[in-house]
Design an enzyme around this catalytic site. Structure first.
Site, PDB file in Angstrom:
ATOM      1  N   GLY A 125       0.786  -1.221   0.000  1.00  0.00           N
ATOM      2  CA  GLY A 125       0.000   0.000   0.000  1.00  0.00           C
ATOM      3  C   GLY A 125       0.820   1.274   0.000  1.00  0.00           C
ATOM      4  O   GLY A 125       1.703   1.438   0.824  1.00  0.00           O
ATOM      5  N   SER A 126       0.556   2.203  -0.913  1.00  0.00           N
ATOM      6  CA  SER A 126       1.421   3.350  -1.037  1.00  0.00           C
ATOM      7  C   SER A 126       0.897   4.326  -2.091  1.00  0.00           C
ATOM      8  O   SER A 126      -0.229   4.231  -2.539  1.00  0.00           O
ATOM      9  CB  SER A 126       2.826   2.896  -1.403  1.00  0.00           C
ATOM     10  OG  SER A 126       2.751   1.973  -2.467  1.00  0.00           O
TER      11      SER A 126
END
Length: 218
Positions: A187-188
């Protein structure tokens, strides 16, 4: 055929061993049939989640020096003129793409050119959409110089779950649009900083495909 990114090989191997051990141990120590099967299903779901996270689908890049393609899969969450404080120290057009944990997390070079700058910054793990994430979170900054666009900066930003950013770009490298530039685990967000006046081909809310979809052009 499903392909996996090299950054996931170790984690996938460990997960396989963990899941197999869990399934075998559940058969030995859990007597209730329904509970045994429920636990085994949870182990298999965990394995599937790990496999899908590290998947590395083949993408067909139509190489074009007049275009910038999406470096990652995800949703366009920002398109605005901002001050870029680290490298340019002037106004740039920022396009930000948010990746959820279910997106492909391979980072690809958005354009052809030469890597002029590549730097890693340790930092916090604020949620990726936080306004201060681009300056306070763990991140890497890479600038690629292209004959048509000049210098384009992209920044890999860790999110609340991302605990490791992998960046393959080294200063002086000649890079090819669409090829593997790195990976962000769990996630990013990626910010792309373009010259003012660039023709942006996406809008906020669009879902883009890394390595294929054009996000800007001259």
């Amino acid at each position: 055929m499903l392909h996996f990114h090299r950054e996931g090989y170790k984690i996938i191997t460990i997960t396989f061993v963990f899941v197999i051990a869990g399934v075998l141990l559940s058969e030995r120590f859990i007597e209730l049939f329904w509970l045994q099967k429920a636990v085994q299903v949870l182990f298999l779901i965990f394995l599937i989640l790990i496999l899908q996270f590290f998947r590395n689908p083949k993408r067909t890049t139509q190489i074009n020096d007049n275009q910038v393609i999406a470096p990652v899969d995800g949703k366009v969450v920002v398109i605005e003129e901002v001050e870029e404080p680290e490298y340019f120290k002037d106004k740039r057009l920022q396009v930000s793409i948010f990746m959820s944990p279910i997106n492909v997390h391979v980072t690809r070079y958005a354009l052809n050119g030469v890597v002029k700058y590549s730097k890693y910054h340790p930092g916090k793990y604020l949620v990726a959409w936080h306004p201060k994430a681009s300056t306070e979170n763990e991140r890497t900054t890479v600038v690629v110089e292209n004959a048509h666009f000049g210098e384009v900066l992209y920044r890999q930003i860790a999110g609340a779950l991302a605990k490791r950013i992998v960046n393959y770009a080294e200063e002086g490298d000649e890079v090819v649009q669409g090829t593997d530039a790195g990976f962000i685990k769990f996630g990013s967000r990626v910010d792309v900083y373009l010259p003012l006046g660039t023709n942006v081909k996406v809008k906020i809310g669009d879902k883009v495909k890394g390595g294929e979809q054009v996000i800007a052009e001259k």
